[in-house]
Design a protein around this motif. Structure first.
Motif, PDB file in Angstrom:
ATOM      1  N   GLU A  10       0.497  -1.744  -0.105  1.00 41.67           N
ATOM      2  CA  GLU A  10       0.251  -0.626  -0.321  1.00 41.67           C
ATOM      3  C   GLU A  10       0.730   1.357  -0.526  1.00 41.67           C
ATOM      4  OE1 GLU A  10      -3.918   1.493  -0.471  1.00 41.67           O
ATOM      5  OE2 GLU A  10      -3.712  -0.549  -0.620  1.00 41.67           O
ATOM      6  N   ARG A  68       2.207   1.889  -3.356  1.00 42.27           N
ATOM      7  CA  ARG A  68       1.752   2.357  -4.298  1.00 42.27           C
ATOM      8  C   ARG A  68       0.985   3.851  -3.721  1.00 42.27           C
ATOM      9  NH1 ARG A  68      -2.422  -1.121  -3.182  1.00 42.27           N
ATOM     10  NH2 ARG A  68      -1.230  -3.060  -4.314  1.00 42.27           N
ATOM     11  N   ALA A 122      -7.458   1.718   5.067  1.00 41.19           N
ATOM     12  CA  ALA A 122      -6.879   1.116   3.887  1.00 41.19           C
ATOM     13  C   ALA A 122      -7.147  -0.638   4.080  1.00 41.19           C
ATOM     14  CB  ALA A 122      -5.922   1.719   3.216  1.00 41.19           C
TER      15      ALA A 122
END
Length: 110
Positions: free
Chosen positions: A24, A27, A41
């Motif tokens: 994450e 990203r 998330a």
């Protein structure tokens, strides 16, 4: 990288939550994420995430910066590139280009 630091980094990723957090943050790129955003998330409790982030910080996989009352986490991409380089440096008898192995640059800081 040393064998000891390599093992420390690999151990710090040996958890589904930590691996998901790493991915994450990769990203998110150079912007990173504040802890609350990351917890949301990943759908994990903030205190659970805090435990995992501490382990990743201990392995230098993450960088953290105070922003007011928030902590912003960023993936340490150069460390991961160094790890991949260390793991593949002896590929094809020390000639990784012969094997078609390359480490692409991602999220280069200027």
């Amino acid at each position: 990288m040393t064998p000891e630091s390599t093992v420390k980094v690999l151990e710090s990723l040996a958890s589904p939550v930590r691996l998901a957090a790493w991915r994450e943050l990769v990203r998110a790129g150079l912007d990173g994420m504040v802890a609350g955003e990351l917890a949301s998330a990943l759908n994990v409790a903030p205190n659970t995430l805090s435990f995992h982030l501490k382990a990743m910080l201990g392995a230098s996989l993450l960088r953290v910066e105070q922003e007011g009352r928030f902590l912003r986490y960023r993936a340490n991409i150069p460390l991961m590139q160094a790890l991949i380089g260390y793991l593949t440096e002896e590929c094809c008898a020390g000639h990784p280009e012969a094997c078609g192995v390359s480490v692409s640059s991602c999220c280069q800081e200027s």
